[in-house]
Motif scaffolding. Structure first.
Motif, PDB file in Angstrom:
ATOM      1  N   GLU A 150       3.718  -8.482  -4.890  1.00  0.00           N
ATOM      2  CA  GLU A 150       4.135  -8.998  -6.205  1.00  0.00           C
ATOM      3  C   GLU A 150       4.925  -7.989  -7.025  1.00  0.00           C
ATOM      4  N   ASP A 151       5.048  -6.750  -6.551  1.00  0.00           N
ATOM      5  CA  ASP A 151       5.903  -5.761  -7.194  1.00  0.00           C
ATOM      6  C   ASP A 151       7.361  -5.908  -6.765  1.00  0.00           C
TER       7      ASP A 151
ATOM      8  N   SER B 289      -0.530  -4.904 -15.172  1.00  0.00           N
ATOM      9  CA  SER B 289      -0.544  -5.108 -13.724  1.00  0.00           C
ATOM     10  C   SER B 289      -0.161  -3.865 -12.928  1.00  0.00           C
ATOM     11  N   VAL B 290       0.406  -2.842 -13.576  1.00  0.00           N
ATOM     12  CA  VAL B 290       0.800  -1.634 -12.850  1.00  0.00           C
ATOM     13  C   VAL B 290       0.001  -0.414 -13.291  1.00  0.00           C
ATOM     14  N   LYS B 291      -0.817  -0.562 -14.317  1.00  0.00           N
ATOM     15  CA  LYS B 291      -1.567   0.573 -14.846  1.00  0.00           C
ATOM     16  C   LYS B 291      -2.472   1.142 -13.754  1.00  0.00           C
ATOM     17  N   GLY B 292      -2.431   2.462 -13.583  1.00  0.00           N
ATOM     18  CA  GLY B 292      -3.224   3.118 -12.547  1.00  0.00           C
ATOM     19  C   GLY B 292      -2.508   3.236 -11.219  1.00  0.00           C
ATOM     20  N   ARG B 293      -1.392   2.524 -11.056  1.00  0.00           N
ATOM     21  CA  ARG B 293      -0.623   2.585  -9.807  1.00  0.00           C
ATOM     22  C   ARG B 293       0.761   3.205 -10.007  1.00  0.00           C
ATOM     23  N   PHE B 294       1.359   2.990 -11.173  1.00  0.00           N
ATOM     24  CA  PHE B 294       2.698   3.506 -11.470  1.00  0.00           C
ATOM     25  C   PHE B 294       2.594   4.644 -12.488  1.00  0.00           C
ATOM     26  N   THR B 295       3.512   5.607 -12.380  1.00  0.00           N
ATOM     27  CA  THR B 295       3.579   6.712 -13.328  1.00  0.00           C
ATOM     28  C   THR B 295       5.024   6.937 -13.739  1.00  0.00           C
ATOM     29  N   ILE B 296       5.276   6.887 -15.038  1.00  0.00           N
ATOM     30  CA  ILE B 296       6.606   7.176 -15.560  1.00  0.00           C
ATOM     31  C   ILE B 296       6.626   8.622 -16.051  1.00  0.00           C
ATOM     32  N   SER B 297       7.728   9.311 -15.808  1.00  0.00           N
ATOM     33  CA  SER B 297       7.883  10.686 -16.273  1.00  0.00           C
ATOM     34  C   SER B 297       9.358  10.946 -16.517  1.00  0.00           C
ATOM     35  N   ARG B 298       9.638  12.071 -17.160  1.00  0.00           N
ATOM     36  CA  ARG B 298      11.027  12.405 -17.433  1.00  0.00           C
ATOM     37  C   ARG B 298      11.226  13.911 -17.390  1.00  0.00           C
ATOM     38  N   ASP B 299      12.450  14.300 -17.054  1.00  0.00           N
ATOM     39  CA  ASP B 299      12.860  15.701 -17.068  1.00  0.00           C
ATOM     40  C   ASP B 299      14.096  15.784 -17.951  1.00  0.00           C
TER      41      ASP B 299
ATOM     42  N   GLY C 272       0.790  -1.218   0.000  1.00  0.00           N
ATOM     43  CA  GLY C 272       0.000   0.000   0.000  1.00  0.00           C
ATOM     44  C   GLY C 272       0.825   1.273   0.000  1.00  0.00           C
ATOM     45  N   GLY C 273       2.110   1.127   0.237  1.00  0.00           N
ATOM     46  CA  GLY C 273       2.990   2.281   0.299  1.00  0.00           C
ATOM     47  C   GLY C 273       3.460   2.734  -1.071  1.00  0.00           C
ATOM     48  N   SER C 274       4.365   3.722  -1.061  1.00  0.00           N
ATOM     49  CA  SER C 274       4.851   4.330  -2.299  1.00  0.00           C
ATOM     50  C   SER C 274       6.374   4.423  -2.297  1.00  0.00           C
ATOM     51  N   LEU C 275       6.932   4.403  -3.484  1.00  0.00           N
ATOM     52  CA  LEU C 275       8.351   4.670  -3.707  1.00  0.00           C
ATOM     53  C   LEU C 275       8.493   5.416  -5.019  1.00  0.00           C
TER      54      LEU C 275
ATOM     55  N   LEU D 204      10.093   6.835 -11.920  1.00  0.00           N
ATOM     56  CA  LEU D 204       8.987   5.902 -11.835  1.00  0.00           C
ATOM     57  C   LEU D 204       8.351   6.064 -10.458  1.00  0.00           C
ATOM     58  N   GLN D 205       7.188   6.694 -10.424  1.00  0.00           N
ATOM     59  CA  GLN D 205       6.426   6.835  -9.193  1.00  0.00           C
ATOM     60  C   GLN D 205       5.571   5.592  -9.018  1.00  0.00           C
ATOM     61  N   MET D 206       5.757   4.907  -7.905  1.00  0.00           N
ATOM     62  CA  MET D 206       5.052   3.657  -7.653  1.00  0.00           C
ATOM     63  C   MET D 206       4.175   3.827  -6.419  1.00  0.00           C
ATOM     64  N   ASP D 207       2.876   3.760  -6.603  1.00  0.00           N
ATOM     65  CA  ASP D 207       1.907   3.893  -5.518  1.00  0.00           C
ATOM     66  C   ASP D 207       1.137   2.585  -5.345  1.00  0.00           C
ATOM     67  N   ALA D 208       0.467   2.462  -4.219  1.00  0.00           N
ATOM     68  CA  ALA D 208      -0.340   1.269  -3.932  1.00  0.00           C
ATOM     69  C   ALA D 208       0.452  -0.004  -4.207  1.00  0.00           C
TER      70      ALA D 208
END
Length: 121
Positions: A88-89, A62-72, A14-17, A80-84
């Motif tokens: 299994e992650d 399996s990660v859609k809606g929970r992970f967000t990829i972005s770039r600068d 349930g946490g984030s990294l 890679l923002q990983m929520d929830a």
């Protein structure tokens, strides 16, 4: 091409990294970037990818809606923002980029050293 990941660690379900990857050695803004992972005893799988300008992204189901990829591109960094997070992650997560300037490749040629993500239940 050199890729250096950071941000892995241990977190409860349930946490984030947030993972970061700094690239050097060529023009970062010209190439797609991807995050892949490998769990113990499993093959490496593509988790998310982002096109050179961030206009196109891909996520495995399996990660859609929970992970967000972005770039600068000004910082030569992909995130890679990983929520929830779920147990299994748990895997070693790798930053990668292709040899050629493809839009959203499924194959990658340059890899970082990986960063461990562990999700406890």
């Amino acid at each position: 091409v050199r890729l250096v990941e950071s941000g892995g660690g241990t977190v409860q379900a349930g946490g984030s990294l947030r993972l970061s990857c700094v690239a050097s050695g060529r023009t970062f803004s010209s190439y797609a970037m991807g995050w892949l992972r490998q769990a113990p005893g499993e093959g490496r799988e593509l988790v998310a990818a982002i096109s050179w300008n961030g206009g196109n992204t891909y996520y495995r189901a399996s990660v859609k809606g929970r992970f967000t990829i972005s770039r600068d591109n000004a910082k030569n960094t992909v995130y890679l923002q990983m929520d929830a997070l779920k147990p299994e992650d748990t895997a070693v997560y790798y930053c990668a980029t292709p040899e050629l300037p493809l839009l959203l490749p499924s194959e990658y040629d340059y890899w970082g050293q990986g960063t461990q993500v562990t999700v406890s239940s």
